[in-house]
Write an enzyme that holds these catalytic residues in place. Structure first.
Site, PDB file in Angstrom:
ATOM      1  CE  LYS A  27     -47.585  -5.196 -23.221  1.00  0.00           C
ATOM      2  NZ  LYS A  27     -49.063  -5.160 -23.163  1.00  0.00           N
ATOM      3  NE  ARG A  97     -49.070  -7.348 -26.861  1.00  0.00           N
ATOM      4  CZ  ARG A  97     -47.860  -7.894 -26.842  1.00  0.00           C
ATOM      5  NH1 ARG A  97     -47.077  -7.843 -27.908  1.00  0.00           N
ATOM      6  NH2 ARG A  97     -47.424  -8.474 -25.755  1.00  0.00           N
ATOM      7  N   GLY A 106     -51.576  -6.178 -15.915  1.00  0.00           N
ATOM      8  CA  GLY A 106     -53.009  -6.423 -15.857  1.00  0.00           C
ATOM      9  C   GLY A 106     -53.879  -5.194 -15.654  1.00  0.00           C
ATOM     10  CG  MET A 108     -54.012   0.421 -18.615  1.00  0.00           C
ATOM     11  SD  MET A 108     -52.947   1.677 -19.217  1.00  0.00           S
ATOM     12  CE  MET A 108     -51.404   0.836 -19.199  1.00  0.00           C
ATOM     13  NE  ARG A 342     -43.579  -8.162 -17.949  1.00  0.00           N
ATOM     14  CZ  ARG A 342     -44.902  -8.125 -17.970  1.00  0.00           C
ATOM     15  NH1 ARG A 342     -45.516  -7.014 -18.233  1.00  0.00           N
ATOM     16  NH2 ARG A 342     -45.607  -9.196 -17.721  1.00  0.00           N
ATOM     17  CG  HIS A 460     -54.258 -10.428 -10.934  1.00  0.00           C
ATOM     18  ND1 HIS A 460     -54.743 -10.084  -9.691  1.00  0.00           N
ATOM     19  CD2 HIS A 460     -53.964  -9.270 -11.561  1.00  0.00           C
ATOM     20  CE1 HIS A 460     -54.762  -8.769  -9.593  1.00  0.00           C
ATOM     21  NE2 HIS A 460     -54.299  -8.250 -10.714  1.00  0.00           N
ATOM     22  CB  SER A 769     -25.914  13.204  17.149  1.00  0.00           C
ATOM     23  OG  SER A 769     -26.792  12.193  16.725  1.00  0.00           O
ATOM     24  CB  CYS A 836     -29.055   9.544  16.642  1.00  0.00           C
ATOM     25  SG  CYS A 836     -29.481  10.902  17.732  1.00  0.00           S
ATOM     26  CE1 TYR A 856     -24.042   9.102  13.919  1.00  0.00           C
ATOM     27  CE2 TYR A 856     -22.118  10.472  13.496  1.00  0.00           C
ATOM     28  CZ  TYR A 856     -23.172  10.096  14.314  1.00  0.00           C
ATOM     29  OH  TYR A 856     -23.354  10.711  15.517  1.00  0.00           O
TER      30      TYR A 856
END
Ligand code: ADP
Ligand code: MG
Ligand code: MG
Length: 886
Positions: A27, A97, A106, A108, A342, A460, A769, A836, A856
């Site tokens: 903030k 704030r 919400g 704090m 934000r 909220h 694999s 895998c 992969y």
């Protein structure tokens, strides 16, 4: 030289910027950035997160010089505003704030209108010629201060306010005039007394108590819980910052107001302004759902100039931050102020759409786009909807706002605690509340979905649910949620606690009873576009584990580049096959066995052909029979009878054969390559089936790349023996049929010994694999079937951070993988290597696979999209300098 504790911003100078979130909080950093950009931000200053850390590290004490530094900053604030803190005629009021580096909505606390007292409230009334406004501000301040700083239950303030409203016979706060509000203030003060608290008249005292309360709130239980749930503890956060900001007032009349707005729709991601607004209101009024907010469009008709200015600033902010912004603004007598910006939280669908749109708009590049979407978001999008058939007969009971998409069904609970209790017992629950508050976050987290009867799209419940990816329907006003009697009433239907209820977060609809949920099919436009970007960015290939053509088809639609694991044993359970399989297993002679296998061959051949067709052009890895044979044996009397007849032995003889196959520890018993060593004819049959199916493909002019995989190899000789026979059969068939077919032979690496001797095995294999399920089981010595009994304790005590069968244990199994990889590549630089196991679909394990240098991963078809995104993100993280950290 001490640290700098306070950073100011005002029209003369700005000390912070948006890159300083660690010490200014999100903030504070963005307020400074907006001030730098010349946006209308009320002046103020930020006390850094380092002070918070200091406070908690030093037994809740502040650095010694903080007091004078803050006082200086207050003086500067007085100078730029031309008001005086504590003055009776023209008082400077501020908000205090909270704001950490990572947003914790919400969690704090914030206090508004600080600086007012019994005298200055009169001064403010005179100065503004608006007595109602002054007393409204004062009662709000006393309320927030009592709640946030002194811990007086906010419900009690609400009760006092309601008392005055009841007396007057009105419903809305707005209908109270100055005299009523004075009464409210009296009642509030009485409440302080009853609670044994003092309301300080001295503004400086107020300020310090408030500052301390905000720093204190960093470690309140709900903030701690929130950080736990969101796994924020590892992010090295210092604490919250405290922002002291000159007040601007949205509660000065109908030409004033307060609102929140998003630069794009946070639900759908559509590029359109989205927001809510309340006239003659302050602070959290919009979010708290006190009155039903108006849409931004209405602001346009009330005050077009402010509206246009707001849109202009929103555009500017979005371009500047190159992401969707969530802003808070206040209009004071027609004058617009920006109070926060934000990067906005968004639904999974919106995240994808915004990322893709922003690439198309040239705002961000593809790499950034793939980093903007969480793998879990992709998964959510492929997740449930209500089964359309069941929905037809569902009992509709009401509608609310579609606050967070998805479909959820569960038993009704009325409190967060009950939600947590029931969820612990494995129950699916829907949390129903008139509205939610930060205390409910734990319960929301474990619920399938959330239903509220009050509040808007930015309430909220809505915000938190979207963040968690939980289905939510909010503000369902015709549904009565009666906490006292624990019933839900709507449309003449009454549901009790524990009854089933179903909510549709896409439509906002609520149904009584249980409705089956289904997954949507295929990939919609934006997701598939994003995943194409992902494929461009990633290095790691993504294949699927698929045993039947239908799964292979899904996998291909989801973008799999081949099959990394076909478990052939799954093919033997079909009705026409299982008895042949059983016969083969209990055969007394090799001849008998061969005859049974001969009958199985055509089935296997056509199964493989089906897979090859679905995956045309890609590699298909087929694993030879792996599980212990006794998994296939006849069990019931009827099965015994049938099989005994088929092979012409007595039922008793068959029973004793079956008994002989039993093992004490089948997971380490006669399975995997060991079967092929004892009964080579099984592997021979499977090889034939694979090669013949591939030849069929070639004869039809189709491309095919078969890979034959031998499970559970621990000793190179196992491989060399098998390889010789496979080669002999395959090459003969190829020659006979006169085709050009390339095939590969490789091994699973799942026995720790194989990792140690991987140089020997690598010299003989075309590919490795990692069967990470077995490698974890054998590597940790944790039985997959029994570890559930103790893994909870292990995780709780921090011995393993996560379930090692879900997320690769990098430190142990990870090192085994690295050992095997290095060993294998040392003798065979061309060795192809993949994973895998179940881990192939886990984003953290996928990142590990990339960082360690595998080729992969292979995962279940539905996880392929998640894996594609995770693979791309791993590539970007690697580019940005991330390495494996065992
Ligand atoms: P949160 O982190 O919960 O959003 P904020 O600190 O942003 O809390 O503040 C709560 C509400 O008070 C927001 O609606 C914000 O816009 C408003 N607010 C905060 N500071 C001021 C101020 N100086 N003037 C007017 N409104 C303010
Ligand atoms: Mg805010
Ligand atoms: Mg295995």
């Amino acid at each position: 030289m001490g640290k700098k504790y306070v950073y100011v911003w005002n029209k003369n100078r700005v000390e912070g910027n948006s890159k300083m979130k660690d010490i200014l909080g999100g903030k504070g950093a963005n307020l400074a950035e907006m001030a730098s950009l010349g946006l209308p931000v009320p002046p103020g200053f930020t006390i850094s997160t380092e002070v918070c850390k200091y406070y908690w590290d030093n037994g809740r004490k502040f650095p010694e010089d903080l007091k004078s530094i803050v006082e200086e900053a207050m003086t500067e604030l007085e100078n730029v505003t031309g008001k005086k803190f504590g003055d009776n005629k023209n008082p400077l009021l501020v908000s205090v704030r909270s704001g950490a580096a990572v947003s914790m909505p919400g969690m704090m606390d914030t206090i508004l209108n600080l600086g007012l007292n019994d005298e200055s409230v009169e001064g403010l009334a005179k100065l503004t010629n608006n007595e109602r406004f002054a007393w409204d501000s004062y009662r709000r301040f006393i309320q927030m201060f009592g709640d946030v700083a002194l811990g007086i239950d906010h419900e009690k303030f609400e009760e006092a306010l309601n008392e005055v409203k009841r007396e007057k016979g009105v419903k809305q706060d707005l209908e109270l005039d100055a005299n009523d509000l004075k009464k409210v203030v009296e009642l509030y003060k009485k409440l302080y007394k009853e609670e044994g608290k003092e309301f300080p008249q001295d503004p400086m005292k107020q300020l310090w108590i408030a500052i301390e309360a905000v720093f204190g709130s960093w470690n309140n239980p709900r903030a701690i819980k929130y950080r736990q749930i969101n796994e924020m503890d590892k992010q090295g956060l210092l604490g919250t910052a405290v922002n002291v900001v000159a007040m601007v007032f949205g509660n000065m009349g109908e030409d004033s107001g307060t609102g929140v707005a998003f630069t794009r729709d946070p639900n759908t991601g559509e590029k359109k302004y989205y927001g809510e607004f309340l006239t003659n209101a302050q602070g959290e009024d919009v979010v708290a759902g006190i009155r039903t907010p108006k849409s931004l469009d209405e602001l346009k008709s009330i005050n077009p100039k402010t509206y246009n200015q707001l849109l202009e600033l929103m555009d500017k902010l979005e371009k500047h931050f190159r992401d969707m912004q969530d802003i808070e603004f206040t209009v004071e007598k027609g004058q617009l102020y920006m109070l926060q910006t934000r990067n906005g939280k968004r639904t999974a669908a919106a995240a994808v759409k915004i990322a893709v749109d922003m690439v198309k708009e040239g705002l961000i590049n593809k790499e950034e786009a793939v980093m903007r979407v969480k793998p879990a978001d992709i998964e959510k999008l492929l997740h449930p909807l209500f089964d359309p058939e069941e929905l037809k007969n569902a009992q509709y009971i009401g509608k609310g706002l579609p606050a967070s998409p998805g479909a959820a069904t569960g038993k009704i609970v009325f409190s967060a605690d009950d939600a947590e209790k029931l969820a612990k017992d494995g129950e699916k629950v829907i949390l129903a509340r008139p509205e939610t508050s930060p205390e409910d976050v734990g319960g929301m987290n474990v619920a399938e979905g959330i239903l509220t009867s009050r509040g808007g799209m930015t309430s909220h419940a809505a915000v938190v649910a979207r963040g968690m990816g939980k289905t939510a329907v909010v503000g369902a006003e015709d549904i009565v949620i009666d906490l006292k009697n624990k019933v839900i009433k709507s449309n003449g239907v009454e549901l009790k606690e524990g009854d089933w209820i179903s909510i549709d977060g896409n439509e906002g609809k609520v149904y009584a009873g249980k409705i089956k949920t289904v997954r949507p099919e295929g990939l919609a436009g934006d997701i598939s576009e994003l995943l194409e970007y992902a494929d461009e960015v990633s290095v790691l290939g993504v294949r699927a584990n698929a045993d039947i053509p239908r799964d292979a088809k899904v996998a291909r639609e989801f973008g799999a580049q081949g099959i990394g694991l076909c478990r052939t044993e799954h093919m033997f359970f079909g009705p026409e096959r299982i008895n042949k399989m059983r016969t083969m297993i209990v055969s007394k002679t090799e001849e008998q066995r061969k005859a049974a296998l001969e009958e199985l061959l055509p089935f296997q051949r056509s199964d493989f052909k089906g897979l090859f067709e679905e995956m045309e052009g890609f590699s298909v890895t087929i694993r030879l029979l792996d599980p212990p044979l006794h998994e296939f044996v006849p069990e019931s009397d009827e099965q015994i009878k049938e099989v005994a007849e088929m092979i012409g032995i007595s039922e008793d003889e068959l029973r004793s054969t079956v008994k002989d196959l039993e093992e004490f520890n089948p997971m380490m018993g006669h399975r995997g390559v060991r079967l092929a060593i004892t009964y080579p004819e099984i592997a021979e049959m499977q090889t034939k089936a694979i090669i013949l199916a591939a030849i069929d493909m070639i004869k039809e002019g189709k491309r095919v790349q078969p890979e034959i995989m031998i499970p559970l190899v621990g000793n190179v000789k196992e491989l060399t023996i098998l390889k010789e026979s496979i080669k002999q059969i395959a090459d003969e068939l190829i020659k006979e049929n006169n085709v050009d077919l390339e095939y590969k032979i490789g091994t699973m690496i799942e026995v720790p010994r194989a990792c140690v001797v991987a140089d020997q095995i690598g010299a003989e294999a075309d590919f490795f694999s990692f069967g990470t399920n077995d490698l974890t089981q054998l590597g940790l010595g944790f039985s997959r079937d029994d570890y559930g009994k103790f893994i909870g304790d292990y995780i709780e005590k921090g011995i393993y951070e996560k379930d090692p069968f879900q997320q690769i244990d990098r430190e142990g199994v990870g090192r085994l993988i690295k050992l095997a990889l290095d060993g294998g590549r040392s003798t065979n630089p061309k060795l192809k290597v993949g994973i895998c196991g179940e881990h192939g679909g886990d984003p953290d394990s996928i990142e590990f696979a990339h960082l360690v240098g595998l080729d992969y991963v292979s995962c279940s078809p539905y996880r392929v999209p998640v894996a594609r995104l995770a693979a791309a993100q791993a590539a970007v993280n690697y580019k940005r300098g991330k390495t494996v950290n065992y």
